[in-house]
Each structure stands twice: as structure tokens, then as C-alpha cells.
Design a protein around this motif. Structure first.
Motif, PDB file in Angstrom:
ATOM      1  N   THR A  69      -5.257   3.633  -1.708  1.00  0.00           N
ATOM      2  CA  THR A  69      -5.836   3.317  -0.170  1.00  0.00           C
ATOM      3  C   THR A  69      -5.663   4.396   0.765  1.00  0.00           C
ATOM      4  O   THR A  69      -6.198   4.889   1.394  1.00  0.00           O
ATOM      5  CB  THR A  69      -5.500   1.957   0.218  1.00  0.00           C
ATOM      6  OG1 THR A  69      -5.918   0.917  -0.610  1.00  0.00           O
ATOM      7  CG2 THR A  69      -5.999   1.679   1.407  1.00  0.00           C
ATOM      8  N   ARG A  97      -8.164  -0.876 -13.626  1.00  0.00           N
ATOM      9  CA  ARG A  97      -6.630  -1.298 -13.754  1.00  0.00           C
ATOM     10  C   ARG A  97      -6.619  -2.588 -13.125  1.00  0.00           C
ATOM     11  O   ARG A  97      -7.192  -2.834 -11.961  1.00  0.00           O
ATOM     12  CB  ARG A  97      -5.806  -0.144 -13.355  1.00  0.00           C
ATOM     13  CG  ARG A  97      -5.900   0.080 -12.008  1.00  0.00           C
ATOM     14  CD  ARG A  97      -4.637   0.706 -11.407  1.00  0.00           C
ATOM     15  NE  ARG A  97      -4.877   1.257 -10.046  1.00  0.00           N
ATOM     16  CZ  ARG A  97      -4.843   0.412  -9.005  1.00  0.00           C
ATOM     17  NH1 ARG A  97      -4.426  -0.777  -9.291  1.00  0.00           N
ATOM     18  NH2 ARG A  97      -4.791   0.770  -7.826  1.00  0.00           N
ATOM     19  N   LYS A 129       0.801  -1.195   0.000  1.00  0.00           N
ATOM     20  CA  LYS A 129      -0.144   0.188  -0.166  1.00  0.00           C
ATOM     21  C   LYS A 129       0.903   1.172  -0.043  1.00  0.00           C
ATOM     22  O   LYS A 129       0.558   2.141  -0.968  1.00  0.00           O
ATOM     23  CB  LYS A 129      -0.849   0.015   1.189  1.00  0.00           C
ATOM     24  CG  LYS A 129      -1.776  -1.073   1.126  1.00  0.00           C
ATOM     25  CD  LYS A 129      -2.970  -0.904   0.066  1.00  0.00           C
ATOM     26  CE  LYS A 129      -3.637  -2.172   0.163  1.00  0.00           C
ATOM     27  NZ  LYS A 129      -4.758  -2.157  -1.116  1.00  0.00           N
ATOM     28  N   LEU A 154     -11.185   7.966  -7.881  1.00  0.00           N
ATOM     29  CA  LEU A 154     -10.125   7.243  -7.404  1.00  0.00           C
ATOM     30  C   LEU A 154     -10.890   5.528  -7.585  1.00  0.00           C
ATOM     31  O   LEU A 154     -10.158   4.750  -7.930  1.00  0.00           O
ATOM     32  CB  LEU A 154      -9.515   7.155  -6.208  1.00  0.00           C
ATOM     33  CG  LEU A 154      -8.657   8.675  -5.964  1.00  0.00           C
ATOM     34  CD1 LEU A 154      -8.539   9.023  -4.677  1.00  0.00           C
ATOM     35  CD2 LEU A 154      -7.816   8.566  -7.017  1.00  0.00           C
ATOM     36  N   GLU A 155     -11.999   5.468  -7.042  1.00  0.00           N
ATOM     37  CA  GLU A 155     -12.720   4.182  -6.976  1.00  0.00           C
ATOM     38  C   GLU A 155     -12.787   3.795  -8.660  1.00  0.00           C
ATOM     39  O   GLU A 155     -12.578   2.570  -8.905  1.00  0.00           O
ATOM     40  CB  GLU A 155     -14.019   4.181  -6.359  1.00  0.00           C
ATOM     41  CG  GLU A 155     -14.019   4.293  -4.847  1.00  0.00           C
ATOM     42  CD  GLU A 155     -13.219   3.176  -4.070  1.00  0.00           C
ATOM     43  OE1 GLU A 155     -13.515   1.966  -4.718  1.00  0.00           O
ATOM     44  OE2 GLU A 155     -12.717   3.196  -3.258  1.00  0.00           O
ATOM     45  N   ASP A 164      -1.889   3.067  -6.059  1.00  0.00           N
ATOM     46  CA  ASP A 164      -2.852   2.349  -5.089  1.00  0.00           C
ATOM     47  C   ASP A 164      -3.168   3.608  -4.426  1.00  0.00           C
ATOM     48  O   ASP A 164      -2.214   4.291  -3.455  1.00  0.00           O
ATOM     49  CB  ASP A 164      -2.433   1.234  -4.225  1.00  0.00           C
ATOM     50  CG  ASP A 164      -3.194   0.517  -3.333  1.00  0.00           C
ATOM     51  OD1 ASP A 164      -4.071   1.459  -2.753  1.00  0.00           O
ATOM     52  OD2 ASP A 164      -3.138  -0.667  -2.997  1.00  0.00           O
ATOM     53  N   ALA A 194      -4.769  -5.168 -10.295  1.00  0.00           N
ATOM     54  CA  ALA A 194      -4.210  -5.027  -9.150  1.00  0.00           C
ATOM     55  C   ALA A 194      -2.763  -4.932  -9.020  1.00  0.00           C
ATOM     56  O   ALA A 194      -1.762  -5.534  -9.948  1.00  0.00           O
ATOM     57  CB  ALA A 194      -4.555  -6.296  -8.160  1.00  0.00           C
ATOM     58  N   HIS A 203     -11.022   4.765 -11.241  1.00  0.00           N
ATOM     59  CA  HIS A 203      -9.911   4.302 -11.809  1.00  0.00           C
ATOM     60  C   HIS A 203      -9.412   2.970 -11.163  1.00  0.00           C
ATOM     61  O   HIS A 203      -8.612   2.250 -11.891  1.00  0.00           O
ATOM     62  CB  HIS A 203      -8.828   5.350 -11.306  1.00  0.00           C
ATOM     63  CG  HIS A 203      -7.526   5.371 -11.805  1.00  0.00           C
ATOM     64  ND1 HIS A 203      -7.143   5.103 -13.301  1.00  0.00           N
ATOM     65  CD2 HIS A 203      -6.262   4.742 -11.061  1.00  0.00           C
ATOM     66  CE1 HIS A 203      -5.592   4.817 -13.211  1.00  0.00           C
ATOM     67  NE2 HIS A 203      -5.365   4.669 -11.901  1.00  0.00           N
ATOM     68  N   GLU A 204      -9.392   2.558  -9.979  1.00  0.00           N
ATOM     69  CA  GLU A 204      -9.048   1.453  -9.456  1.00  0.00           C
ATOM     70  C   GLU A 204      -9.633   0.193 -10.114  1.00  0.00           C
ATOM     71  O   GLU A 204      -9.157  -0.595 -10.124  1.00  0.00           O
ATOM     72  CB  GLU A 204      -8.873   1.599  -7.944  1.00  0.00           C
ATOM     73  CG  GLU A 204      -7.865   2.476  -7.330  1.00  0.00           C
ATOM     74  CD  GLU A 204      -7.894   2.401  -5.791  1.00  0.00           C
ATOM     75  OE1 GLU A 204      -9.208   2.020  -5.196  1.00  0.00           O
ATOM     76  OE2 GLU A 204      -6.978   2.784  -5.192  1.00  0.00           O
TER      77      GLU A 204
END
Length: 188
Positions: free
Chosen positions: A39, A177, A28, A170-171, A37, A179, A173-174
Motif C-alpha cells: 500500500t 496471498r 501498513k 503488485l496488485e 503489503d 492478508a 501479487h497481493e
């Protein structure tokens, strides 16, 4: 003495939330530094919003006083660069280093040692910094609402709206892509 107790309890709770939010994990930390990332960004922004609302609510109720520090752009810029350099070198920021040490990760001791050395160097250099860097862009003790001439709740509403938009982006975008796969630190 009661202030120390409140500080200790708040620190323990913050460390607990850092651990439960999984922001102590090496992948992280590295993912945040590589902007892969988010988070940690979401975690910290959530805390900033809750604290901002809580502090100003307590302020409006007359239960606390604000202790505004001067806005000094030179110190902020150089301090931010040093903070980023330290985070990049050791993979910990101050809160995550202490919480990781509490979790048993002994490599975090290097980060804490670096912070203590840095604090000592700052204290030694302070007389020089006070007459140079800490005068660059000194706007005094001013808050954003004071600078804009608006209610602090107006600024809070804008910050919360921007934060929610950022969370959504951000959510999104994540979700699009793959992990991030990184090597773990020993013991993770």
C-alpha cells in the motif's frame, strides 16, 4: 511569505492524503518493511508520478524553475541506510510520523524526536562529511534526462510505464496471498 503558506497547505494536504490512504496504520508500515503489503509503495509511487508530471509541466510553462541538488552517491547510500534503520526501529517515516502525531498517536513523538536528534548530529558532523562522504560519487547537479541526453518527457513516459507495470504486478501479487495479520498499536 506566500511560499510558506503554499508549503503549509501542501503539507496539510499531504497529511490528509496519508491518513485517507491508510498508510499511517501500523500494519501498513510493518507490512511495507516486511515486503508483504505494498500500500505504501503504491501510494508513494503515485505521488512521485503526479509530482514529476506536475513539476515538469509547470517548468515547461515557465511558471517554476528547477532547483536541482547534486547527485552524491555516498550521501544517498548512507542517508538511505539511516532512513531505513530509523523507519524499521520506530515504524514511521518522516511524513507518517508527523501525520500520526496529528492523528493523536503519541508514540510518533519518539520518531520526530529521533529525526530532530539526527538532524542535529548531521549539522554537527557536516564539516567532516563535506570533505569525506559528500565527495563520494559526486556527479554534480544533473538530472536523468540530462545524463541520458533525452527529453524529460521521454523519461517521464518510461517511468510512468514502469510504474503502471509495477502497480499491476503488485496488485496481482497481493490478490494471490492471504492478508497480513498483525497486532495493532495501542489506540488503533
Amino acid at each position: 511569505m506566500i511560499g510558506l503558506v503554499y508549503g503549509f497547505v501542501t503539507g496539510v494536504l499531504f497529511g490528509f492524503f496519508l491518513q485517507k490512504g491508510r498508510v499511517l496504520r501500523y500494519d501498513k508500515q510493518l507490512g511495507a518493511l516486511r515486503l508483504m503489503d505494498f500500500t505504501i509503495i503504491k501510494f508513494m509511487l503515485s505521488h512521485v508520478i503526479v509530482a514529476m508530471i506536475g513539476v515538469y509541466l509547470l517548468y515547461d510553462l515557465g511558471l517554476v524553475k528547477l532547483s536541482v541538488k547534486p547527485t552524491i552517491l555516498g550521501g544517498v547510500a548512507i542517508g538511505g541506510l539511516l532512513f531505513g534503520l530509523g523507519w524499521g526501529l520506530v515504524g514511521y517515516c518522516p511524513g507518517t510520523a508527523v501525520a500520526s502525531l496529528g492523528e493523536g498517536r503519541l508514540d510518533a513523538a519518539w520518531a520526530i524526536l529521533g529525526m530532530l536528534v539526527g538532524a542535529g548530529l548531521y549539522a554537527e558532523a557536516y564539516p567532516w562529511l563535506k570533505t569525506t562522504v559528500l565527495t563520494w560519487g559526486n556527479f554534480g547537479k544533473v538530472t536523468i534526462p540530462q545524463a541520458l541526453g533525452v527529453s524529460h518527457w521521454a523519461v517521464i513516459a518510461v517511468v510512468v510505464a514502469l510504474a503502471l507495470a509495477l502497480f499491476w504486478l503488485l496488485e496481482r501479487h497481493e490478490a494471490t496471498r492471504p492478508a497480513l495479520k498483525l497486532h495493532k498499536r495501542p489506540g488503533e
